[in-house]
Write an enzyme that holds these catalytic residues in place. Structure first.
Site, PDB file in Angstrom:
ATOM      1  N   HIS A 123       0.836  -1.214   0.000  1.00  0.00           N
ATOM      2  CA  HIS A 123       0.000   0.000   0.000  1.00  0.00           C
ATOM      3  C   HIS A 123       0.871   1.264   0.000  1.00  0.00           C
ATOM      4  O   HIS A 123       2.016   1.218  -0.391  1.00  0.00           O
ATOM      5  CB  HIS A 123      -0.994  -0.033   1.171  1.00  0.00           C
ATOM      6  CG  HIS A 123      -1.755  -1.319   1.208  1.00  0.00           C
ATOM      7  ND1 HIS A 123      -2.844  -1.574   0.399  1.00  0.00           N
ATOM      8  CD2 HIS A 123      -1.551  -2.461   1.921  1.00  0.00           C
ATOM      9  CE1 HIS A 123      -3.288  -2.802   0.637  1.00  0.00           C
ATOM     10  NE2 HIS A 123      -2.524  -3.369   1.545  1.00  0.00           N
TER      11      HIS A 123
ATOM     12  N   HIS B 176       2.659  -6.999   4.243  1.00  0.00           N
ATOM     13  CA  HIS B 176       1.298  -6.502   4.485  1.00  0.00           C
ATOM     14  C   HIS B 176       0.876  -6.840   5.904  1.00  0.00           C
ATOM     15  O   HIS B 176       1.560  -7.593   6.602  1.00  0.00           O
ATOM     16  CB  HIS B 176       0.304  -7.165   3.512  1.00  0.00           C
ATOM     17  CG  HIS B 176       0.397  -6.628   2.124  1.00  0.00           C
ATOM     18  ND1 HIS B 176      -0.546  -5.794   1.589  1.00  0.00           N
ATOM     19  CD2 HIS B 176       1.350  -6.800   1.168  1.00  0.00           C
ATOM     20  CE1 HIS B 176      -0.194  -5.474   0.342  1.00  0.00           C
ATOM     21  NE2 HIS B 176       0.955  -6.074   0.071  1.00  0.00           N
TER      22      HIS B 176
ATOM     23  N   GLU C 186       1.862 -11.639   5.288  1.00  0.00           N
ATOM     24  CA  GLU C 186       0.824 -10.952   6.064  1.00  0.00           C
ATOM     25  C   GLU C 186       1.277 -11.015   7.526  1.00  0.00           C
ATOM     26  O   GLU C 186       1.100 -12.029   8.202  1.00  0.00           O
ATOM     27  CB  GLU C 186      -0.534 -11.652   5.904  1.00  0.00           C
ATOM     28  CG  GLU C 186      -1.123 -11.562   4.495  1.00  0.00           C
ATOM     29  CD  GLU C 186      -1.902 -10.278   4.228  1.00  0.00           C
ATOM     30  OE1 GLU C 186      -1.782  -9.316   5.024  1.00  0.00           O
ATOM     31  OE2 GLU C 186      -2.627 -10.241   3.218  1.00  0.00           O
TER      32      GLU C 186
HETATM   33 ZN    ZN Z   1      -2.415  -5.240   2.492  1.00  0.00          ZN
END
Ligand code: ZN
Length: 254
Positions: free
Chosen positions: A11, A78, A143
């Site tokens: 992001h 992430h 993640e």
């Molecule tokens: Zn993400």
């Protein structure tokens, strides 16, 4: 020849990623990416980044940057998110398919996170993800816990340095690069407090200024330290920056 690894902070810019109580995924991913990158650099890896600041990139752009860099690996960081707060917790690593050295690297990263107390959800195939599908080199998407899990956020914050080191060592270990058992890391200490609040205040001030700061709890003291360098020269450079910024510093190896 040194490996070249592209690290991607997920992001960025106008895309905050998942958000929880004011906490934005894009900030966590950048912080983790820079910390892992620094350790890899200190271990001789040629590290390149899709972004080192808060800018927006589409996943297609991120993949394109990776492809044009000629990197040997692409690793994207992430934070996960669930529909409801504190519904899930844990770490997963996503791959285009479960094959080759990227699978081994994914399992090593997952294991390193598990050792710190994160639940190991597993390694999963996600061929639909652009950054995994469009990159031409082995690509992983980590993640690093759920951003709307208080348990994961606590681990992420309190074990941040160990997490960055663990991930970097998992990457290096997969490539059979010796990180040496228990290497000596030089850290720059800016304060040691009995009161956690004072330590936190200094920590957040340093983080706001962009320093890779963390707190190490030892005996009764909360030690605020910056960086973890394999080479003393890099620690000295950081120390100089901190002194120019008005901090009283000390180079430590613990
Ligand atoms: Zn993400």
């Amino acid at each position: 020849m040194a490996y070249k690894i592209m690290l991607d902070a997920g992001h960025g810019g106008s895309d905050p990623g998942a958000v929880y109580q004011g906490r934005q995924e894009k900030d966590d991913t950048l912080r983790l990416t820079l910390a892992v990158g620094r350790i890899l650099e200190d271990n001789g890896i040629d590290v390149v980044y899709t972004r080192t600041t808060d800018i927006y990139q589409t996943p297609f752009e991120k993949a394109k940057i990776a492809n044009e860099s000629g990197a040997d690996f692409f690793i994207s960081f992430h934070r996960n998110s669930s529909p409801q707060a504190n519904q899930y917790n844990g770490v997963e690593v996503l791959l285009y398919d479960k094959s080759g050295i990227k699978l081994e690297m994914a399992e090593n990263i997952l294991g390193a996170m598990g050792e710190l107390g994160f639940r190991e959800i597993g390694v999963k195939e996600r061929p639909g993800l652009v950054v995994l599908r469009r990159t031409r080199m082995p690509a992983l998407l980590v993640e690093a816990g759920f951003i709307n899990s208080d348990v994961d956020n606590q681990l992420f914050d309190e074990k941040f340095d160990e997490m960055a080191t663990g991930i970097a060592e998992a990457i290096l270990g997969t490539l059979n690069l010796d990180t040496v058992e228990g290497p000596v890391y030089y850290r720059v200490q800016t304060g040691a407090f009995r009161n956690r609040e004072y330590a936190d205040r200094m920590l957040y001030e340093l983080l706001d200024k962009g320093y890779p700061a963390f707190i190490l709890q030892e005996n009764d003291l909360y030690k605020v330290q910056v960086g973890a360098f394999l080479q003393i020269g890099n620690a000295i450079n950081m120390e100089q920056r901190l002194r120019d910024d008005g901090y009283t510093t000390l180079i430590v190896t613990k």
